[in-house]
Write a protein that holds these residues in place. Structure first.
Motif, PDB file in Angstrom:
ATOM      1  N   LEU A 124       0.824  -1.211   0.000  1.00 23.90           N
ATOM      2  CA  LEU A 124       0.000   0.000   0.000  1.00 23.90           C
ATOM      3  C   LEU A 124       0.856   1.259   0.000  1.00 23.90           C
ATOM      4  O   LEU A 124       0.554   2.234  -0.692  1.00 23.90           O
ATOM      5  CB  LEU A 124      -0.926   0.015   1.217  1.00 23.90           C
ATOM      6  CG  LEU A 124      -2.150  -0.883   1.170  1.00 23.90           C
ATOM      7  CD1 LEU A 124      -2.898  -0.817   2.501  1.00 23.90           C
ATOM      8  CD2 LEU A 124      -3.072  -0.480   0.047  1.00 23.90           C
ATOM      9  N   GLY A 125       1.942   1.243   0.767  1.00 19.81           N
ATOM     10  CA  GLY A 125       2.839   2.390   0.803  1.00 19.81           C
ATOM     11  C   GLY A 125       3.501   2.634  -0.541  1.00 19.81           C
ATOM     12  O   GLY A 125       3.587   3.781  -1.008  1.00 19.81           O
ATOM     13  N   VAL A 126       3.962   1.572  -1.186  1.00 17.35           N
ATOM     14  CA  VAL A 126       4.587   1.707  -2.504  1.00 17.35           C
ATOM     15  C   VAL A 126       3.565   2.200  -3.526  1.00 17.35           C
ATOM     16  O   VAL A 126       3.858   3.092  -4.334  1.00 17.35           O
ATOM     17  CB  VAL A 126       5.221   0.360  -2.940  1.00 17.35           C
ATOM     18  CG1 VAL A 126       5.644   0.395  -4.393  1.00 17.35           C
ATOM     19  CG2 VAL A 126       6.395   0.016  -2.041  1.00 17.35           C
ATOM     20  N   ALA A 127       2.361   1.634  -3.486  1.00 18.36           N
ATOM     21  CA  ALA A 127       1.321   2.080  -4.426  1.00 18.36           C
ATOM     22  C   ALA A 127       0.978   3.548  -4.220  1.00 18.36           C
ATOM     23  O   ALA A 127       0.779   4.294  -5.186  1.00 18.36           O
ATOM     24  CB  ALA A 127       0.069   1.214  -4.263  1.00 18.36           C
ATOM     25  N   THR A 128       0.938   3.982  -2.974  1.00 17.54           N
ATOM     26  CA  THR A 128       0.655   5.393  -2.686  1.00 17.54           C
ATOM     27  C   THR A 128       1.792   6.276  -3.180  1.00 17.54           C
ATOM     28  O   THR A 128       1.556   7.326  -3.782  1.00 17.54           O
ATOM     29  CB  THR A 128       0.446   5.603  -1.177  1.00 17.54           C
ATOM     30  OG1 THR A 128      -0.629   4.775  -0.739  1.00 17.54           O
ATOM     31  CG2 THR A 128       0.136   7.049  -0.858  1.00 17.54           C
ATOM     32  N   ALA A 129       3.028   5.850  -2.956  1.00 19.52           N
ATOM     33  CA  ALA A 129       4.180   6.638  -3.386  1.00 19.52           C
ATOM     34  C   ALA A 129       4.247   6.752  -4.906  1.00 19.52           C
ATOM     35  O   ALA A 129       4.659   7.781  -5.444  1.00 19.52           O
ATOM     36  CB  ALA A 129       5.465   6.024  -2.846  1.00 19.52           C
ATOM     37  N   LEU A 130       3.831   5.705  -5.603  1.00 20.55           N
ATOM     38  CA  LEU A 130       3.912   5.702  -7.062  1.00 20.55           C
ATOM     39  C   LEU A 130       2.650   6.216  -7.752  1.00 20.55           C
ATOM     40  O   LEU A 130       2.609   6.266  -8.981  1.00 20.55           O
ATOM     41  CB  LEU A 130       4.222   4.284  -7.559  1.00 20.55           C
ATOM     42  CG  LEU A 130       5.554   3.700  -7.093  1.00 20.55           C
ATOM     43  CD1 LEU A 130       5.694   2.262  -7.573  1.00 20.55           C
ATOM     44  CD2 LEU A 130       6.717   4.559  -7.551  1.00 20.55           C
ATOM     45  N   SER A 131       1.641   6.571  -6.982  1.00 21.70           N
ATOM     46  CA  SER A 131       0.368   6.968  -7.599  1.00 21.70           C
ATOM     47  C   SER A 131       0.449   8.300  -8.318  1.00 21.70           C
ATOM     48  O   SER A 131      -0.361   8.584  -9.187  1.00 21.70           O
ATOM     49  CB  SER A 131      -0.740   7.025  -6.546  1.00 21.70           C
ATOM     50  OG  SER A 131      -0.507   8.095  -5.663  1.00 21.70           O
TER      51      SER A 131
END
Length: 92
Positions: A79-86
């Motif tokens: 979730l953190g990676v997806a948020t950072a890459l969004s």
């Protein structure tokens, strides 16, 4: 649970008047409020009963164990990676 929650007050203030007729506002308001209280009581009681039934199993099985902790950690990292890459950025 919702008695002191300001979101509940805003919900009732915003949406309840749409469902109340002008001729009997007090009766309908009280009835709709009681329906909400009954539904909230039933659902909260079911959550509590389910938690009391699951608790012994979780204590006996050490919760989810190492595998469950790794899965939960991986989920949160994802979730953190997806948020950072969004690419969504706040306005400055």
């Amino acid at each position: 649970v919702a008695l002191l929650n300001p979101k509940t007050t805003l919900f009732f203030a915003a949406f309840l008047p749409q469902f109340v007729t002008v001729t009997a506002p007090l009766v309908q308001t009280v009835l709709l409020g009681l329906i909400f209280v009954v539904i909230a009581t039933v659902t909260d009681s079911l959550y509590a009963l389910l938690a009391s039934k699951v608790r012994p199993w979780l204590l006996w099985h050490d919760g989810l164990g190492a595998w469950g902790r790794r899965m939960a950690g991986s989920f949160y990292i994802g979730l953190g990676v997806a948020t950072a890459l969004s690419g969504a950025r706040g306005k400055s």
